[in-house]
Each structure stands twice: as C-alpha cells, then as structure tokens.
Scaffold this motif. Sequence first.
Motif, mmCIF file in Angstrom:
data_model
loop_
_atom_site.group_PDB
_atom_site.id
_atom_site.type_symbol
_atom_site.label_atom_id
_atom_site.label_comp_id
_atom_site.label_asym_id
_atom_site.label_seq_id
_atom_site.Cartn_x
_atom_site.Cartn_y
_atom_site.Cartn_z
ATOM 1 N N HIS A 342 0.837 -1.202 0.000
ATOM 2 C CA HIS A 342 0.000 0.000 0.000
ATOM 3 C C HIS A 342 0.871 1.251 0.000
ATOM 4 C CE1 HIS A 342 -3.932 -1.773 0.285
ATOM 5 N NE2 HIS A 342 -3.588 -2.506 1.325
ATOM 6 N N GLY A 343 1.950 1.217 0.802
ATOM 7 C CA GLY A 343 2.820 2.379 0.893
ATOM 8 C C GLY A 343 3.548 2.656 -0.404
ATOM 9 N N GLU A 344 4.085 1.612 -1.050
ATOM 10 C CA GLU A 344 4.792 1.779 -2.319
ATOM 11 C C GLU A 344 3.846 2.313 -3.392
ATOM 12 O OE1 GLU A 344 8.189 -1.746 -1.979
ATOM 13 O OE2 GLU A 344 6.236 -2.172 -2.853
ATOM 14 N N LYS A 345 2.641 1.730 -3.419
ATOM 15 C CA LYS A 345 1.685 2.153 -4.444
ATOM 16 C C LYS A 345 1.264 3.604 -4.217
ATOM 17 C CE LYS A 345 -2.260 0.440 -7.051
ATOM 18 N NZ LYS A 345 -3.276 -0.616 -7.193
ATOM 19 N N TYR A 346 1.077 3.979 -2.947
ATOM 20 C CA TYR A 346 0.690 5.352 -2.649
ATOM 21 C C TYR A 346 1.802 6.320 -3.070
ATOM 22 C CZ TYR A 346 -0.347 9.644 -0.184
ATOM 23 O OH TYR A 346 -0.578 10.955 0.111
ATOM 24 N N ASP A 347 3.051 5.981 -2.768
ATOM 25 C CA ASP A 347 4.156 6.870 -3.126
ATOM 26 C C ASP A 347 4.290 7.014 -4.641
ATOM 27 O OD1 ASP A 347 4.699 7.349 -0.503
ATOM 28 O OD2 ASP A 347 6.485 6.098 -0.386
#
Length: 793
Positions: A342-347
Amino acid sequence: MYASIIVSVSASDVNKVFEYKIPDGLTDFIAVGHRVLVPFGPRQIQGYVIDIKNEVGYDPSKIKPITRALDVKPVLTAELIKLAKDLADYYVTSYISVIETILPAALKSKSKKMLSLSEDSTEQTEVIWHGMNLPPKIEVKTLSARQLAELKPLIRRGEVEEETIITQHTKKKYARALKPTFIPRGDFGRAYKQLELLDFIEQYDEHVLQSEVIDNGYTQGTINELVKKGYVEKVDVVSGRDPYKSRVFEEDLPKELNAEQQNAYDKISHSVDHDLAETFLLHGVTGSGKTEVYLQVIQKVLDKERTALMLVPEIALTPQMVNRFKARFGDDVAVLHSGLSHGEKYDEWLKVKNQQAGVVVGARSSVFAPVENLGVIIIDEEHETTYKQQDRPMYHATEVAKYRSKYYNCPVILGSATPSLESFARSERGVYTRLELNHRAVTKTLPETKTVDMSEEHRKGNTSIVSEALREAINLRIGRGEQTVLLLNRRGYANFQICQSCGHVPNCPNCDISLTYHKMQHSLLCHYCGYEAGVTRECDNCDSDDVTFRGTGTEKVEETLRDMFNVDIVRMDNDTTSRKGMHEKLLNTFENEKIPILLGTQMIAKGLDYPNVTLVGVLNADTMLNLPDFRANEKTYQLLTQVAGRAGRHELSGEVIFQTYNPEHYAIELAESNDYAAFYEKELAFRRLARYSPYYFHVLFTVSHEQVKKCLEATTHIHKELVDSVTDKAIIVGPSPSPIERINRQYRFQILLKYKSEPNLIDVLHKINEYYNERYKKDKLSLKIDVDPKYIM
C-alpha cells in the motif's frame, strides 16, 4: 458558497449528491476534488467535493457546514470526477464505488494529512508559522478555517509542504541521515578518517543518508565519533518507498524501426501531433516489435511535454515491461500494480499526482492514474480478459481509456497478436484504425509449430502427460543449454480425489465444484471460496481404502519433469507467486541461472521475452475448449498463439508443440498455422449464427441467494421487467442456473440479455438495480449486473 458532495457510504439510497455550506474561512481553500469531513446524521464521515456553486435551490439555513478539509491539495481532478459519474451510470454502480476505485487504497485507510515548514521556507514564513503557535508538524484537519486561509499562499509557494501519514496499512518511511553542523573545526590529530568523513558529509548542505556514508566505506564507529564531537547530527528524514531504488538499469537506446514499424509509428505520430482522439489497433505477430513502437511514440509524447499511460494485463508481465521502460526513460517512470505494498503504491501514485513522472506503467487499475495532459494511452495484449474488473464496479480498462482519450484528445493504442473479435471487427468497420506488423522484428520466421494427438500417444502405450515428441525436444534443448517453456493452465497436484470402489469425489461444501489436491500442503482446496480439507486415505462415503487422485496440475507435472529429466525447474502459478515479489524473483531465477524449464499457468503465456527460450510446449491445449462460454474457442486460440510466441524471439530458431485430444478443432489447427484472419472468419460465422458479440451487445444478470427458490423468483421477476421494457428485437436468454450453480454457499441463477440498440436500457438497468438493492437489505438476495461481460459463467 456551497459544495456538492458525494459521501463515503455505499448504501444505494445515499448514491446521490448532498449539499453542504463552505465555511467563510474555507471559501478560497475548498476546491473541486477535495476530501472533506462532513456531518451525516449523527456521524462525521468523509466525502468528496464534486462541484462548487454560489446558491442552492432550497432554504440555505437548513444546509449543514463542512466540518473541515482533509487535504491541502485536491485528490481528484475535474476529469476524474466526470469519469467516475459516467462510469457509474454506464456500469450500473454507485458513484462512490467508482471514486474509491480511482483512488489508491492508502487514501481509504486511516491517514493523516500533515503540514510542516519546507526546506524552502523563508524567515518571514517561519515568523508566521511560529506566530500561530504551530508545532513542527500539524494535522490539516485540526487547523481552523482562518489558519488554513493564512497558510494557503505559503503552501502554493512551496514554503509549507503537505505530507500524508498512513496509519492503517503503512506509514511514511523514514531513514537515518547525517547533517553537518558546520561548527569551527578543532585539531583532529591522527584521526584522518574522521576528517575525511567530515569533508564528505559537508559536501551536502542539508543531509546525507547514513546508509550512503557506510556504502562509501566509512564505519559506524567513525560516524559516532563525529557525532560525539558535535560536527555531525543524526536526523530522521522521509524516504520515499521506491520498489526499484536498488536496481540498476542499463540504458536502452531507441532501435531503428523496420518499414512496418515505421508506418505504424508515423500514423500514430500524426494523431499525436494533431491532438486526435483516435483508437489504433496495432495487430502484430508475436515478436514483431510492438513494444519498440510504444517506446518511440511515448518519447514523442514526452518531447511535447505531455504524459503517457501504459497498461499490461498481468502482474507477471510488469517486471520485464518496467525494465524496458526504466532503461529507456529512467526515473520518469512510475509503476502502479497490485504487487506493490500500500505504501509503495501510494508513493508511486503521489509521484504521478505531483507530476514527477511522465510515464505510468501498470495493470488494470492504472487506467485511473491521476495523470494530466495525457498524450497517449497504450493497452498491451488488449484481448486479455483481465482488463475487465469482475467485482463492482465492473468496468473495462479499454472503455475507460477511450473516455480519457476523448477528454485529452489523444490516441489510444490497442496492441495484440490475437486481438479480441470485437476490436478486430471494429477495425474492419473503420471504427478503429488498424496497423499491421506481419513480420518479426529480429528473426525472419515464426517458430515451427506441430500438434501431437495424445489419443494416439496413449494407443502407443505412452500414458505420461509428456508426449514422446515433446520429451525428445526437451532433451535436445537441455543438451544444447537452451531453455523450454511449458504451459499447463491448471494448478495443484491433481484435479480431484476419487474412490475407485463407489466413485465418490469430495466436493466443496460451499460450492458445486470438486476439491483440488495440493500435495505440498497435503490438502484438498477449493479454488473458488478457499475451503480447505485434509486428505484421508479412506472414502467418506463407503469407508473403502481404494482412494486415488485423477487429473494433473502444475505441481504434479513439476514432480514428473524432475524425475524425467533430472534438471531444475521454475514453476509459476498462483501457489508459487502469492507472496510479494515472487513473479519477478522466479523469472529472474529462470533467466539468470539458465534454468532449463519454466513451467506455469497462463501467466507465463504473454509478454515474456527471453533470448535462450527455443522450445514451447502446451501440455493440454484442450483445457479451455470445453468451458460453457461462447468465447471458449477464442480464448483457446489466443492462449495457444500467445504462448507459442515465447519461442525463438531472438537469434535462435524456435519450436512449438501443442498436445491435444482434439487435433482437428479449428482453434487448435489455426493456432498451429498462426492464421488469425482464418480464425476470425470462422469464429465470426459461429457468433453470427448464435447471435453473440460482436453482432450483439450483452448484459448478464446474476442473482445469488442461499435458497434456490429465491433465486428463481428473482430471475423470473427480472425476466418480466425486461420483457416489458426492451424492444422485441432484444433476445432474453434464461433464467437458468449458472454453469457453476453454487459458490460460497450461494445458489446462482442468471439471465443474458442480447441487444443491438436499446435507447432506454441504462434507465431500465438502474431501475432493476435499485429494486434489488432494497431486496438485499431485507433478505440478502444479491443481484450483479455485468454490462459487456467477458465471462458468461
């Protein structure tokens, strides 16, 4: 000022716009696309601003005010808001469900929007900040309207920056850094390494990551000594999650196009230059260099200071596609797919939103990337059914791409060696512009293909899943040090367990399907609902111990191949690729370690490009032929042709072997001869006779409930509604049980509507949908309306 807001509630009676008053202090701040917190009944819930107006058509005193803003910058553009409304209407779903599909999962998690002074803040800005008694970081929603209004010009100038901290799935990633204090230096004596390190750190005005310092040969002890003496401070800095940060990509320069590629490029370039919303079907045989055309078109778009969107159908394809795009365009590429955290995709999403990436590469949902000033949209392997979402909202990425193309006046490129019949038919009628690549870009010929009749093999006494011809071909490649790709579109060890005394087959208690045996887990699994049962050596029905397993899956084939050839094998299916990063890890192992055999399901059939693969074998070409779906023949032809294209893509010549029990079926015969035109004509005749797409449009209604009677009553009612509402030219098939009648304890009945033109159909569908949304509240009877379905199952 008033805001029209869609609230984050999925109930059907809330699927409408609500009006709220914008507080005086926020009138210059709230914009279309903002997330806001609003009172809704007794609760405070999240909503999205979709319009702003000066007046409303009823008593303003009854309108509640917005509680607070949740973002500094809007998360939705005006284009995406309009797109969400159009898709909600067309695909008969709620407005909020489309909006929440457009946004990354991280924004739907618990998150905080924080403001802080940026590195570019001036002394005057710092005076304003401290004059408001603000801490170093402050949550946006805790600020008053007056404070937000005062900070807005500072945010615009970049002197105050916004940061999202995700508190549910992930948090902003921090890294330890070293910051020079620039105090006067004392005598370092013989501590030459400390002095050398200080010189290194002071090259950086702000900070340098501690990991970078250590990578340059300095020890933790040397760092600590400088910290102790006060020359250096340790600080924590935000570090964006870049899944490709540690990767080195060799620069890939543009290649010279052949005549066919140049013709395709020139025609697409004309559309780019003249801002035309034209749809191209790039029909090229496997290995014809479609990707190079994509890359050079994207470069042209970037040169015009516009952006590009590139979609691939499978997560397994993304690593190789990312490699090519990163090698060509470097950090200008953002990657969006479900394999990221989720964090990678958000960034990555934020990188696109902040216009820090000119090229977006990803799977289906990437079609909603917040790119602006789009110059081209490319959909590779456009025929793939994975571009159609199977859950609400059941959109198709190609249709979304065409919506966005019209908004930005840019071309859409649909690329495939085996286009869907619908796309090819549109190119025949001139709706799409067809561009042909009939020859391979590197090698002059397609691989030699032959078909093996497995019935004949069995008559000769070979009961193995590997025919004699395929066995010899694999041995030949092993001897030459070349590689083989084998396809079996069925995972697990055995298809089912059976008692040879009474014929009992253990079925899933929740679904009308037999359980598949997985040897690694030593369990029987349902591939529909996930039910798992232990394996017993006695029949549950008659207590006999004469129990065996029938059928073959990838797990069993892997075991057979290891025994047969005594070599390493890479297996790719849902069981081996479920963990993050396993697609890329397995493919890298296959390529870099020169593993002789890659065995997998259909995820290996598309897009993979390895120079050492010279043999492709399809272990059972009939797997999809017998599916109760009118597209079964088309899917079989596409899968066989696509996997055959993995062989001999570079200097080495290739060979393909299809194993089948139906060697005379036209889908298999024409895949062997790679004759798409003949297959198209043959299949089109069948579609015309049976009145299916592309001659008719379809809507599939699927009703599910724990009781069969409820399903039959509902589908009978829907049938009557359709008969009363559509013209007599439409065809209504059903009601009837779905091919798999029960899934996850729910019985399923369906109706298929076929039509050519029904002007009032959208209104009819919404009326039926609203009625059954109310029914669901009363007795949990569920209706799914699938517009333009890709599966009739």
